[in-house]
Structures are given as C-alpha cells and as structure tokens.
Motif scaffolding. Structure first.
Motif, PDB file in Angstrom:
ATOM      1  N   ASP A   1       7.915   8.017  -4.436  1.00 12.01           N
ATOM      2  CA  ASP A   1       8.494   7.699  -5.737  1.00 12.01           C
ATOM      3  C   ASP A   1       7.452   7.774  -6.841  1.00 12.01           C
ATOM      4  N   GLY A   2       6.829   8.958  -6.962  1.00 11.08           N
ATOM      5  CA  GLY A   2       5.859   9.165  -8.029  1.00 11.08           C
ATOM      6  C   GLY A   2       4.429   8.937  -7.589  1.00 11.08           C
ATOM      7  N   ILE A   3       4.028   9.586  -6.476  1.00 13.45           N
ATOM      8  CA  ILE A   3       2.690   9.420  -5.917  1.00 13.45           C
ATOM      9  C   ILE A   3       1.689  10.312  -6.647  1.00 13.45           C
ATOM     10  N   SER A   4       0.607   9.704  -7.139  1.00 14.69           N
ATOM     11  CA  SER A   4      -0.520  10.454  -7.704  1.00 14.69           C
ATOM     12  C   SER A   4      -1.788   9.977  -7.005  1.00 14.69           C
ATOM     13  N   LEU A   5      -2.601  10.936  -6.535  1.00  3.30           N
ATOM     14  CA  LEU A   5      -3.774  10.587  -5.730  1.00  3.30           C
ATOM     15  C   LEU A   5      -4.726  11.774  -5.696  1.00  3.30           C
ATOM     16  N   THR A   6      -6.019  11.501  -5.604  1.00  2.00           N
ATOM     17  CA  THR A   6      -6.997  12.568  -5.425  1.00  2.00           C
ATOM     18  C   THR A   6      -7.914  12.241  -4.254  1.00  2.00           C
ATOM     19  N   ALA A   7      -8.479  13.289  -3.671  1.00  2.35           N
ATOM     20  CA  ALA A   7      -9.534  13.151  -2.661  1.00  2.35           C
ATOM     21  C   ALA A   7     -10.555  14.242  -2.929  1.00  2.35           C
ATOM     22  N   ARG A   8     -11.821  13.863  -2.996  1.00  4.61           N
ATOM     23  CA  ARG A   8     -12.882  14.799  -3.341  1.00  4.61           C
ATOM     24  C   ARG A   8     -13.608  15.295  -2.104  1.00  4.61           C
ATOM     25  N   ARG A   9     -14.327  16.367  -2.287  1.00  6.45           N
ATOM     26  CA  ARG A   9     -15.063  16.956  -1.172  1.00  6.45           C
ATOM     27  C   ARG A   9     -15.985  15.922  -0.523  1.00  6.45           C
ATOM     28  N   GLY A  10     -15.885  15.811   0.797  1.00  6.40           N
ATOM     29  CA  GLY A  10     -16.736  14.907   1.539  1.00  6.40           C
ATOM     30  C   GLY A  10     -16.332  13.448   1.484  1.00  6.40           C
ATOM     31  N   GLU A  11     -15.203  13.139   0.867  1.00  8.62           N
ATOM     32  CA  GLU A  11     -14.762  11.754   0.712  1.00  8.62           C
ATOM     33  C   GLU A  11     -13.803  11.376   1.842  1.00  8.62           C
ATOM     34  N   ILE A  12     -13.866  10.119   2.260  1.00 11.66           N
ATOM     35  CA  ILE A  12     -12.888   9.581   3.214  1.00 11.66           C
ATOM     36  C   ILE A  12     -11.987   8.628   2.446  1.00 11.66           C
ATOM     37  N   VAL A  13     -10.704   8.984   2.361  1.00 18.96           N
ATOM     38  CA  VAL A  13      -9.730   8.181   1.624  1.00 18.96           C
ATOM     39  C   VAL A  13      -8.733   7.608   2.621  1.00 18.96           C
ATOM     40  N   GLY A  14      -8.583   6.300   2.606  1.00 19.88           N
ATOM     41  CA  GLY A  14      -7.606   5.638   3.462  1.00 19.88           C
ATOM     42  C   GLY A  14      -6.313   5.401   2.714  1.00 19.88           C
ATOM     43  N   ILE A  15      -5.192   5.722   3.352  1.00 22.78           N
ATOM     44  CA  ILE A  15      -3.869   5.456   2.784  1.00 22.78           C
ATOM     45  C   ILE A  15      -3.185   4.483   3.737  1.00 22.78           C
ATOM     46  N   ILE A  16      -2.956   3.271   3.266  1.00 23.28           N
ATOM     47  CA  ILE A  16      -2.476   2.209   4.135  1.00 23.28           C
ATOM     48  C   ILE A  16      -1.167   1.638   3.625  1.00 23.28           C
ATOM     49  N   GLY A  17      -0.302   1.298   4.548  1.00 24.69           N
ATOM     50  CA  GLY A  17       0.970   0.675   4.198  1.00 24.69           C
ATOM     51  C   GLY A  17       1.728   0.302   5.453  1.00 24.69           C
ATOM     52  N   ARG A  18       2.732  -0.511   5.280  1.00 24.75           N
ATOM     53  CA  ARG A  18       3.566  -0.910   6.406  1.00 24.75           C
ATOM     54  C   ARG A  18       4.446   0.244   6.864  1.00 24.75           C
ATOM     55  N   SER A  19       5.100   0.062   8.003  1.00 20.43           N
ATOM     56  CA  SER A  19       6.065   1.054   8.480  1.00 20.43           C
ATOM     57  C   SER A  19       7.168   1.207   7.438  1.00 20.43           C
ATOM     58  N   GLY A  20       7.528   2.457   7.176  1.00 18.92           N
ATOM     59  CA  GLY A  20       8.568   2.725   6.193  1.00 18.92           C
ATOM     60  C   GLY A  20       8.088   2.786   4.761  1.00 18.92           C
ATOM     61  N   ALA A  21       6.775   2.669   4.542  1.00 16.60           N
ATOM     62  CA  ALA A  21       6.248   2.665   3.176  1.00 16.60           C
ATOM     63  C   ALA A  21       6.226   4.049   2.549  1.00 16.60           C
ATOM     64  N   GLY A  22       6.269   5.103   3.400  1.00 14.76           N
ATOM     65  CA  GLY A  22       6.220   6.470   2.885  1.00 14.76           C
ATOM     66  C   GLY A  22       5.043   7.263   3.387  1.00 14.76           C
ATOM     67  N   LYS A  23       4.249   6.682   4.300  1.00 14.75           N
ATOM     68  CA  LYS A  23       3.032   7.354   4.773  1.00 14.75           C
ATOM     69  C   LYS A  23       3.350   8.658   5.499  1.00 14.75           C
ATOM     70  N   SER A  24       4.340   8.634   6.396  1.00 14.54           N
ATOM     71  CA  SER A  24       4.663   9.835   7.179  1.00 14.54           C
ATOM     72  C   SER A  24       5.187  10.949   6.287  1.00 14.54           C
ATOM     73  N   THR A  25       6.031  10.601   5.318  1.00 15.76           N
ATOM     74  CA  THR A  25       6.533  11.615   4.387  1.00 15.76           C
ATOM     75  C   THR A  25       5.398  12.200   3.567  1.00 15.76           C
ATOM     76  N   LEU A  26       4.485  11.347   3.151  1.00 19.42           N
ATOM     77  CA  LEU A  26       3.344  11.822   2.366  1.00 19.42           C
ATOM     78  C   LEU A  26       2.517  12.826   3.154  1.00 19.42           C
ATOM     79  N   ILE A  27       2.232  12.529   4.407  1.00 19.44           N
ATOM     80  CA  ILE A  27       1.388  13.426   5.193  1.00 19.44           C
ATOM     81  C   ILE A  27       2.118  14.742   5.483  1.00 19.44           C
ATOM     82  N   ARG A  28       3.445  14.684   5.644  1.00 18.68           N
ATOM     83  CA  ARG A  28       4.210  15.916   5.880  1.00 18.68           C
ATOM     84  C   ARG A  28       4.288  16.771   4.616  1.00 18.68           C
ATOM     85  N   CYS A  29       4.275  16.130   3.471  1.00 20.09           N
ATOM     86  CA  CYS A  29       4.219  16.900   2.222  1.00 20.09           C
ATOM     87  C   CYS A  29       2.836  17.515   2.025  1.00 20.09           C
ATOM     88  N   LEU A  30       1.811  16.794   2.446  1.00 18.25           N
ATOM     89  CA  LEU A  30       0.450  17.314   2.306  1.00 18.25           C
ATOM     90  C   LEU A  30       0.206  18.545   3.171  1.00 18.25           C
TER      91      LEU A  30
END
Length: 361
Positions: free
Chosen positions: A41-70
């Motif tokens: 619902d309006g996700i904006s995010l960046t990840a830079r070269r060599g960076e480790i970015v954690g995306i955390i949330g409960r089940s159903g928060a949208g994590k799986s959909t986000l990774i499939r879009c990525l």
C-alpha cells in the motif's frame, strides 16, 4: 579472487564503476492489491550497493508480496521498482529474464533437487543459462569453497544437515553472480546455533563480494545480527525505517516495539502483572538510552543529585552496530509526589527516553 568478480550488467555488458553509495534497488510508491485487499500500500524503499537491509514484519504484513514484486514474479499494480537503474514494471517478460539473473534468491526450505548432487544443484542456474558443463562445475566448486562445503560436492541433499542445505542454497543463489541477494526467511527453519552460522556466512559474503542483501524476516535477532538498516512493514506499509541501532534504541511504532520485545530487556512479568495505573508506593519507569548517553555514569549522577530517589529493578546495556544501547527499569518512591517527575526530568535532560509504566506496592 578472480572467481568472484562482479557479474555483467542486465544488458550483458560489464557494469560501470559505482561508488558504495549507489542505489541497487529503489521502490517508489509500490502498490499491489488482491481483490479488495491491499497487500502493498505505497511502499518506498532503497538499498545501496554493499548494504544489508532488513525488512521485518508479522505474517501477512506484505513481505512475501514485496519479495515477489522485487524478483518480477508479481507485477505491481502501480509504482516503480528499479533494479540497477531499470524500472522492471516497464519490462516485458522477455526483458525480465536477464534481470532475474541479477537477483539471487535464498529460500526458507532450501528448495534443493534431491536427485542432483550438491555441485549439480549449485550449477543448475548456469545450466539453464546455457553455460558449458566445465565452466559451471568450476563455478560450483568455487562457491562450495566460499560457503565452507568444499568436501560435499558429490553428496546428495539427503546426506546434509539443515545448515548445510542452506549453505548450498546460498551458493546456488550466487552462481550467476547476482547484484542482489534476496533472503526470504532463510533462517527461520534452523536452530539458533545454525542460524548464527548462516548469518555469519551472509555477512562474510556481503563483505567479500560487496553484495547487496535484502533480508525478509519476522525475527528481529536476524536483523540485529547483520543488517545495516531495517524497515518495518505492517499492513502493506513501511511504518518505520532507520539504522538498526537507532530503531532498537527508540522504536517509534507499536509494531516495532512488539517485534523488538524478545530482543530487548522487558520488565519481569511478576512485577508487570501487579502494576497499578494510578497509585502505589513506587513508580516504575522504563529508561532507554543510546549512544554516548548510554556510556556515562548516569545513575551515579542521578544518585548524587537526588539521593535515595530510585532503585534499579532490571535491565542492561547491549552493543548494536558498535553503538551502546541500554534499557533499564527503575523504581522511584512516591512518598514525595514530585519525586517521579524530578527523576524523569533529570534523565530526559541527559537524552534518556523515559516512560512511567505504572505503580507498585
């Protein structure tokens, strides 16, 4: 080592030299609905070269959909998803194929083929690409060395432990020399000791290869161990984002505080259970400190300024991203009705975050 030189770009050309600040991933107002339900619902995010970015949330928060879009398996309804500067929303399925090789995937349940040896599993993405057998097996051997399984090349997955299977999964994800590694709950099926070894491996790979890693997880300990930044996702929105140590020190949202509850000191249950919201002989305060404020003799100063004004109940100091992060619980007598406020003001003036949790007798 020459074996781990950067991959070619999406177009098959060597990627241009970039600084460590370059954006490898950029999401702008990404939305995806399933019927009437907004998964993103309006996700904006960046990840830079060599960076480790954690995306955390409960089940159903949208994590799986986000990774499939990525990784292009889901198409966003709107918004932009840039991978190395190209918006994948504008690409045809044919144009997406080379881009997907720039994205390595590590799965929760390994997804290894039981009928193939370890080296064949690792080499499979290269076989699909049409890389010759000698070259792909050489690459598999190099990666087995990297993940510490050089002696398992001819073994089958059934002969491996869970941690070894995940190491094979990581090696396979690196076979095509990706620019990004997506880790989808990669440690949630592993025991704590094995989890620590896999996270140490991912951090080592990040350091050696300069690889950008996006960790999708519901475990704050995973984020704490290796991530540079964390984004908290809830109901398809990123509700909080920042460096790991600052979010740990001062969670700004209820969902972040809840996810952090197992990783930060908590008021002992037998004390919390008897707290009154309005009256008691002691006020119980939580005190959060970070950075230089957590290193000073704060409570010695408080004791000198306001003698017999408090007692320590519980808490401690941790170090996250080399920064001290502290949380303490103190009991302040209420014999003088103004004393809790005096203690609170003293601590706040020294950069502490203070909350009155209730009153105890």
């Amino acid at each position: 080592m020459n074996s781990f030189t950067p991959a070619t770009s999406i177009d098959g050309q060597a990627p241009p030299e970039r600084s460590s600040g370059d954006e490898i991933v950029r999401l702008v107002d990404v939305r995806r609905r399933f019927g009437a339900t907004p998964a993103l619902d309006g996700i904006s995010l960046t990840a830079r070269r060599g960076e480790i970015v954690g995306i955390i949330g409960r089940s159903g928060a949208g994590k799986s959909t986000l990774i499939r879009c990525l990784n292009g398996l889901e198409r966003a309804d709107s918004g932009e998803i840039h991978i190395e500067g190209r918006d994948i929303a504008r690409l045809s399925e044919k144009e997406l194929q080379p881009l997907r090789r720039r994205i390595g995937m590590v799965f929760q349940h390994f997804n290894l083929l039981s009928s193939r040896t370890v080296e064949e599993n690792i080499a499979l993405p290269l076989k699909i690409e049409g890389v010759g057998k000698a070259e792909r097996l050489q690459r598999a051997r190099e990666l087995l060395e990297l993940v510490g399984l050089a002696d398992k090349a001819k073994a089958y997955p059934s002969a491996l432990s869970g941690g070894q299977k995940q190491r094979v999964g990581i090696a396979r994800a690196l076979a095509a020399r990706p620019a990004i590694l997506l880790s989808d709950e990669a440690t949630s099926a592993l025991d704590p000791e094995t989890t620590r070894s896999i996270l140490a491996l991912l951090k080592d790979i990040n350091r050696k290869l300069g690889l950008t890693i996006l960790l999708i997880t519901h475990e704050m300990e995973v984020i704490r161990s290796i991530a540079d930044r964390v984004a908290v996702i809830d109901a398809g929105r990123i509700v909080e984002e920042g460096s790991v140590w600052t979010v740990f020190a001062n969670p700004e949202t209820e969902i972040a505080a809840s996810l952090l509850s197992g990783a930060r000191p908590q008021l002992p249950e037998h004390i919390a259970a008897r707290l009154s919201p309005s009256s008691g002989t002691e006020a119980i305060l939580s005190v959060d400190l970070a950075g230089p404020a957590a290193q000073g003799a704060l409570f010695a100063e408080l004791s000198a300024a306001l003698p017999r004004s408090f007692r320590l109940v519980h808490g401690g100091i941790d170090h996250i991203q080399n920064q001290p992060v502290a949380r303490f619980f103190v009991a302040v007598p209420t014999r003088d009705a103004t004393l809790p406020a005096q203690v609170s003001d003293f601590l706040k003036a020294r950069s502490a975050r203070v909350e009155v949790l209730g009153y105890d007798n």
